[in-house]
Design a protein around this motif. Structure first.
Motif, PDB file in Angstrom:
ATOM      1  N   THR A 127       0.607 -10.388  -4.241  1.00 49.28           N
ATOM      2  CA  THR A 127      -0.740 -10.463  -3.703  1.00 49.28           C
ATOM      3  C   THR A 127      -1.350 -11.844  -3.896  1.00 49.28           C
ATOM      4  N   HIS A 174       3.690   1.814  -1.376  1.00 47.39           N
ATOM      5  CA  HIS A 174       4.317   2.091  -2.678  1.00 47.39           C
ATOM      6  C   HIS A 174       3.391   1.795  -3.851  1.00 47.39           C
ATOM      7  N   ARG A 175       2.151   1.403  -3.515  1.00 46.32           N
ATOM      8  CA  ARG A 175       1.146   1.084  -4.552  1.00 46.32           C
ATOM      9  C   ARG A 175       1.648   0.021  -5.513  1.00 46.32           C
ATOM     10  N   SER A 192       2.101  -4.522  -6.090  1.00 46.99           N
ATOM     11  CA  SER A 192       1.496  -5.809  -5.745  1.00 46.99           C
ATOM     12  C   SER A 192       2.507  -6.949  -5.780  1.00 46.99           C
ATOM     13  N   LEU A 251       0.822  -1.211   0.000  1.00 49.13           N
ATOM     14  CA  LEU A 251       0.000   0.000   0.000  1.00 49.13           C
ATOM     15  C   LEU A 251       0.855   1.260   0.000  1.00 49.13           C
TER      16      LEU A 251
END
Length: 128
Positions: free
Chosen positions: A37, A18-19, A21, A16
């Motif tokens: 993820t 560093h945005r 996955s 979250l």
């Protein structure tokens, strides 16, 4: 990410924060593998605080690695054969970056816009 991080810290600080996955997992400068993820989706969220990255990360495999001297066509072949969308880019034993299928698609789109085709020697990492 480091192996001793909890999954809750990984999600909050890395994914979250560093945005992203997908993250390489390193310890003392050594690349161990990656976590994404997809790994998290298999673990009940209630266990994220007491599960460490080191317990669940994906270890390195040839299919997950591209070399910095590889040309774009070779990596696209690797995508086709492995069905992977992300690769850890290595220069020898050192991690130098991550390249995604989206990165390669943007590159090919740009080449199309400027009216040229990728050269066989276009490298995965600029200047490598």
């Amino acid at each position: 990410a480091t192996p001793d991080m909890s999954l809750a810290d990984l999600v909050n600080r890395v994914f979250l924060g560093h945005r992203i996955s997908f993250a390489p997992v390193c310890e003392s400068g050594r690349l161990l593998g990656y976590i994404d993820t997809g790994v998290l989706s298999d673990i009940d969220r209630a266990n994220w605080h007491n599960t460490q990255v080191g317990d669940v990360f994906v270890t390195l495999s040839k299919e997950a690695i591209a070399q910095s001297q590889d040309d774009v066509a070779a990596v696209l072949d690797q995508v086709r054969h492995s069905n992977r969308r992300k690769f850890l880019v290595m220069d020898g034993d050192h991690l130098v970056g991550i390249i995604t299928l989206a990165d390669m698609a943007r590159y090919l789109s740009l080449m199309t816009e400027i009216g040229t085709r990728p050269a066989r020697n276009d490298r995965v990492v600029s200047g490598a």
